[in-house]
Design a protein around this motif. Sequence first.
Motif, mmCIF file in Angstrom:
data_model
loop_
_atom_site.group_PDB
_atom_site.id
_atom_site.type_symbol
_atom_site.label_atom_id
_atom_site.label_comp_id
_atom_site.label_asym_id
_atom_site.label_seq_id
_atom_site.Cartn_x
_atom_site.Cartn_y
_atom_site.Cartn_z
ATOM 1 N N ARG A 1 0.953 -1.140 -0.090
ATOM 2 C CA ARG A 1 -0.056 -0.285 -0.112
ATOM 3 C C ARG A 1 0.947 1.322 -0.106
ATOM 4 O O ARG A 1 1.841 1.292 0.866
ATOM 5 C CB ARG A 1 -1.050 0.114 1.558
ATOM 6 C CG ARG A 1 -1.930 -1.040 1.112
ATOM 7 C CD ARG A 1 -2.954 -1.060 2.208
ATOM 8 N NE ARG A 1 -3.971 -1.959 2.078
ATOM 9 C CZ ARG A 1 -5.129 -1.458 2.594
ATOM 10 N NH1 ARG A 1 -5.509 -0.528 2.856
ATOM 11 N NH2 ARG A 1 -6.106 -2.427 2.119
ATOM 12 N N ARG A 2 0.364 2.176 -0.735
ATOM 13 C CA ARG A 2 1.499 3.679 -0.708
ATOM 14 C C ARG A 2 0.343 4.735 -0.938
ATOM 15 O O ARG A 2 -0.731 4.602 -1.067
ATOM 16 C CB ARG A 2 2.146 3.353 -2.022
ATOM 17 C CG ARG A 2 3.085 2.119 -2.186
ATOM 18 C CD ARG A 2 3.728 2.072 -3.600
ATOM 19 N NE ARG A 2 4.451 3.507 -3.765
ATOM 20 C CZ ARG A 2 4.727 3.841 -5.050
ATOM 21 N NH1 ARG A 2 4.781 3.286 -6.175
ATOM 22 N NH2 ARG A 2 5.551 4.906 -5.139
ATOM 23 N N TRP A 3 0.769 5.711 -0.487
ATOM 24 C CA TRP A 3 0.201 6.929 -0.687
ATOM 25 C C TRP A 3 0.592 7.434 -2.068
ATOM 26 O O TRP A 3 1.238 7.058 -2.737
ATOM 27 C CB TRP A 3 0.848 8.107 0.102
ATOM 28 C CG TRP A 3 0.501 7.815 1.728
ATOM 29 C CD1 TRP A 3 1.533 7.207 2.832
ATOM 30 C CD2 TRP A 3 -0.603 7.922 2.389
ATOM 31 N NE1 TRP A 3 1.122 7.105 3.939
ATOM 32 C CE2 TRP A 3 -0.336 7.384 3.876
ATOM 33 C CE3 TRP A 3 -1.740 8.428 2.273
ATOM 34 C CZ2 TRP A 3 -1.282 7.452 4.766
ATOM 35 C CZ3 TRP A 3 -2.709 8.718 3.281
ATOM 36 C CH2 TRP A 3 -2.311 8.144 4.511
ATOM 37 N N SER A 4 -0.807 7.818 -2.530
ATOM 38 C CA SER A 4 -0.847 8.201 -3.868
ATOM 39 C C SER A 4 0.402 9.813 -4.010
ATOM 40 O O SER A 4 0.703 9.724 -5.191
ATOM 41 C CB SER A 4 -2.258 8.777 -4.552
ATOM 42 O OG SER A 4 -2.521 9.764 -3.771
ATOM 43 N N ARG A 5 0.341 10.292 -3.043
ATOM 44 C CA ARG A 5 1.648 11.317 -3.019
ATOM 45 C C ARG A 5 2.514 11.250 -2.040
ATOM 46 O O ARG A 5 2.127 10.664 -0.988
ATOM 47 C CB ARG A 5 0.852 12.595 -2.791
ATOM 48 C CG ARG A 5 -0.161 13.185 -3.830
ATOM 49 C CD ARG A 5 -0.989 14.115 -3.507
ATOM 50 N NE ARG A 5 -1.844 14.685 -4.632
ATOM 51 C CZ ARG A 5 -2.018 15.937 -4.914
ATOM 52 N NH1 ARG A 5 -1.500 16.794 -4.010
ATOM 53 N NH2 ARG A 5 -3.033 16.390 -5.655
#
Lengths: 127, 135
Positions: free
Chosen positions: A3-7
Amino acid sequence: MARRWSRPLAGFAAQSRDMMMVNMTAASEQAARDVIYESPKDTSRYLANHNFSINEPDETFDEGRRDVSRNDALANARRAIAALRPGDVFHVVNTTPYGEFLEYGTSRMAPYAVYQKAANNLREKYG
Amino acid sequence: MANPTFESIRLVIERRLAIWDGVPVEYDGAPQSPALKAAIEAKQSWVRCTIQHGDSFAPYKGASPGVRRTGLTQFQVFTPERQGSRPAALLADSLAEHFQFYRDAGLELLTASVQRVGPENGWYMYLVSLPWRAG
């Protein structure tokens, strides 16, 4: 699944710094305008001797300084405000010897309360 | 409630002061009463009341904007010189007791603070300040 932050979150640091500076600049401008425009004019010595500085209070007093139009005092304030950086402290100081009488009044005169009114306005607006 | 007017603010504060059981008072812009003149003449304690106006705000807007006005109520407390600070402190306590958190007609007085000014032209002076909010 990763999972990653989009920014990148680090990007918000600059944004929150900017927002802080907007408040800091506005509050400093309010403090400066309050003391300059609430000051009695008379000889204009007192109002010319409002000192605006960053991080260190400027406690100097110049007997001969005058500012009938209030423009120099405002220009001095704006110069200091323009140099503010995040985390700085904006100092507004007046060491005119009779400044205390203007601030607190005397048995013959009601107080002008220049700094007390400025402080109260800042408290009401910025908490 | 209707928005506060400058006159309503003055009325609340000065009416409250009129029923204060203390020393003679000088009201802003008014001539000195005989009692006040006599007190000053006899070097007895007296108080001057000044209402200081600060910024007004409109915290909510729309068809009928709500206005909030702010400022300070200030009492210069003068007591006889060379009798220590006790008389001034007692008067400051009495004023604080009478005004602190007093509410009427949408106006609220907040906590009292004292600034010691000290000896001044034959008097000993305390300055008592209470911020107020109206609306």
